[in-house]
Design an enzyme around this catalytic site. Structure first.
Site, mmCIF file in Angstrom:
data_model
loop_
_atom_site.group_PDB
_atom_site.id
_atom_site.type_symbol
_atom_site.label_atom_id
_atom_site.label_comp_id
_atom_site.label_asym_id
_atom_site.label_seq_id
_atom_site.Cartn_x
_atom_site.Cartn_y
_atom_site.Cartn_z
ATOM 1 N N LEU A 44 0.808 -1.236 0.000
ATOM 2 C CA LEU A 44 0.000 0.000 0.000
ATOM 3 C C LEU A 44 0.837 1.280 0.000
ATOM 4 O O LEU A 44 0.341 2.341 0.356
ATOM 5 C CB LEU A 44 -1.002 0.004 1.175
ATOM 6 C CG LEU A 44 -2.018 -1.147 1.171
ATOM 7 C CD1 LEU A 44 -2.960 -1.025 2.361
ATOM 8 C CD2 LEU A 44 -2.825 -1.192 -0.131
ATOM 9 N N TYR A 49 14.390 2.993 -14.531
ATOM 10 C CA TYR A 49 13.157 2.208 -14.489
ATOM 11 C C TYR A 49 13.266 1.036 -15.472
ATOM 12 O O TYR A 49 13.079 -0.133 -15.094
ATOM 13 C CB TYR A 49 11.957 3.100 -14.842
ATOM 14 C CG TYR A 49 10.704 2.329 -15.149
ATOM 15 C CD1 TYR A 49 10.087 1.563 -14.165
ATOM 16 C CD2 TYR A 49 10.141 2.347 -16.430
ATOM 17 C CE1 TYR A 49 8.943 0.831 -14.459
ATOM 18 C CE2 TYR A 49 9.007 1.620 -16.727
ATOM 19 C CZ TYR A 49 8.411 0.862 -15.733
ATOM 20 O OH TYR A 49 7.286 0.134 -16.024
ATOM 21 N N ASN A 71 2.075 2.076 -23.357
ATOM 22 C CA ASN A 71 1.549 3.012 -22.349
ATOM 23 C C ASN A 71 0.152 2.617 -21.874
ATOM 24 O O ASN A 71 -0.822 2.820 -22.598
ATOM 25 C CB ASN A 71 1.566 4.437 -22.900
ATOM 26 C CG ASN A 71 2.973 4.998 -22.922
ATOM 27 O OD1 ASN A 71 3.854 4.416 -23.551
ATOM 28 N ND2 ASN A 71 3.203 6.086 -22.224
HETATM 29 N N1 UDP Z 1 4.446 14.011 -20.714
HETATM 30 C C1 UDP Z 1 4.276 15.375 -20.899
HETATM 31 N N2 UDP Z 1 3.749 16.114 -19.874
HETATM 32 C C2 UDP Z 1 3.394 15.549 -18.689
HETATM 33 C C3 UDP Z 1 3.562 14.153 -18.504
HETATM 34 C C4 UDP Z 1 4.084 13.423 -19.555
HETATM 35 O O1 UDP Z 1 4.584 15.930 -21.955
HETATM 36 O O2 UDP Z 1 2.943 16.290 -17.795
HETATM 37 C C5 UDP Z 1 4.987 13.217 -21.829
HETATM 38 C C6 UDP Z 1 6.227 12.409 -21.464
HETATM 39 O O3 UDP Z 1 7.367 13.209 -21.603
HETATM 40 C C7 UDP Z 1 6.143 11.262 -22.477
HETATM 41 C C8 UDP Z 1 4.630 11.056 -22.661
HETATM 42 O O4 UDP Z 1 4.013 12.251 -22.182
HETATM 43 O O5 UDP Z 1 6.700 11.668 -23.697
HETATM 44 C C9 UDP Z 1 4.089 9.881 -21.887
HETATM 45 O O6 UDP Z 1 4.565 9.987 -20.563
HETATM 46 P P1 UDP Z 1 4.020 9.090 -19.377
HETATM 47 O O7 UDP Z 1 4.725 9.519 -18.138
HETATM 48 O O8 UDP Z 1 2.538 9.120 -19.378
HETATM 49 O O9 UDP Z 1 4.416 7.597 -19.776
HETATM 50 P P2 UDP Z 1 5.853 6.945 -20.132
HETATM 51 O O10 UDP Z 1 5.965 7.042 -21.627
HETATM 52 O O11 UDP Z 1 6.917 7.683 -19.399
HETATM 53 O O12 UDP Z 1 5.703 5.543 -19.666
#
Ligand code: UDP
Length: 328
Positions: free
Chosen positions: A32, A139, A168
């Site tokens: 949690l 990660y 995603n």
């Molecule tokens: N992203 C963005 N603004 C935000 C959060 C994410 O532009 O406030 C972009 C991020 O840089 C990536 C995409 O959205 O290119 C997806 O990011 P997310 O963190 O959702 O998933 P990830 O691809 O990191 O698993």
């Protein structure tokens, strides 16, 4: 009984629901730290940390566990860049504990929650499973270390695993009983919906100088219900004694830029809000799009919600429910 580690979290809770609906008994194990007990609406629940080997052993002693679905992990690329050791401890070392205890108790099947972050900056898209694994953030690195460990356990110690490399994950339970609820939130769609609901003033695009059509990062968004279905199929795959360990990409095979996601959210919610452009976030590849032909062929997996608007619609329904105090 199927043990679901991290079953109080976003993706794990959806699989927990589906497994119960499909006639399986489940035991959710979650500390949690990120998960929510109220998301465990099905099956049994134990509050245990995977880092605590003795507690873990007593879980395996108490319950008759036939297979494990392993979701418990930290999942923010941005946080992993800032605090890598947290990711290696939680994602890798705790999985080592889990595998050790599974081995001790003769539990030989596991489905692992892996990620497209393993591919780093891909040489070609769509990405197939045999593309080079070269993560560019801690990660992805921590998840690759687990995949390598699983492979060794499978090659030399009789473990059978399926590793599911999600692109995603997005959307929410279509009945709106559960959904995404990270604190703090770092993922694009829920943050954009926060702007739509008025919880944030604006949304920031992290970088518009990427090598893509509109300069913003392109991702393959896959509905969490479709991910859940793939896990059920992977479990059934491992129930067949002649099937070998395997690795599958899970995505729709179509990419959407950050700008397209924001525009889709505006359309679905009917709300306009400010969009800012900031510098790049560290650790983000330009384009990640899955070639999931292997999952379609071997697991007979067929995504039911490939349309981005449908995905956002379910996320929006859940977001409104979760944040009902923000709605006038
Ligand atoms: N992203 C963005 N603004 C935000 C959060 C994410 O532009 O406030 C972009 C991020 O840089 C990536 C995409 O959205 O290119 C997806 O990011 P997310 O963190 O959702 O998933 P990830 O691809 O990191 O698993």
């Amino acid at each position: 009984m199927i043990l679901i580690t991290g079953g109080a979290g976003y993706i794990g809770s959806h699989i927990n629901k589906l497994l119960n609906k499909s006639g399986y008994d489940t035991l959710v194990l979650d500390n949690l730290v990120k998960g929510h007990e109220e998301a465990v609406k099905w099956g049994k629940f134990v509050n245990v940390d995977l880092g605590d080997e003795n507690e873990l052993k007593s879980v395996f002693e108490t319950y008759d566990i036939e297979a494990v679905m392993h979701f418990a992990a930290f999942s923010s690329v941005a946080e992993s860049v800032q605090e890598p050791e947290k990711y290696f401890k939680n994602n890798y070392e705790n999985t080592r504990n889990l595998l050790k205890v599974m081995n001790e108790f003769g539990v030989k099947r596991i489905i692992f929650s892996s990620t497209a972050a393993l591919y780093g900056i891909p040489e070609t898209v769509p990405i197939k499973e045999d593309a080079p694994l070269q993560p560019i953030n801690p990660y992805g690195e921590s998840k690759l270390m687990v995949e390598n460990l699983l492979k060794d356990e499978s090659d030399f110690r009789g473990l059978k695993y399926v590793s599911l490399r999600y692109f995603n994950a997005a959307g929410a339970d279509i009945d709106c009983e559960i959904g995404e609820n990270h604190n703090p939130e770092s993922h694009l769609i829920p943050l954009v919906l926060d702007a739509a609901i008025g919880k944030r003033d604006s949304i920031s695009i992290f970088g518009d100088d990427y090598n893509t059509d509109d300069g913003t990062c392109v991702r393959d968004y896959i509905h969490v219900e479709d991910l859940a279905d793939a896990h059920l199929k992977a479990l059934q795959y491992l129930e067949e004694p002649f099937n070998d360990s395997n690795v599958f990409n899970l995505g729709n095979g179509s990419g959407f830029s950050v700008r397209e996601v924001i525009d889709t959210c505006k359309k679905v919610t009917g709300v306009d809000f400010e969009v800012k452009t900031e510098g790049r976030r560290e650790g983000d590849p330009d384009i990640l799009i899955a070639d999931a032909a292997k999952a379609r062929e071997i697991l007979k997996w067929e995504p039911k919600y490939p349309d981005l608007e449908d995905i956002v619609e379910t996320a929006w329904n859940w977001h409104k429910k979760l944040n009902s105090n923000y709605i006038a």
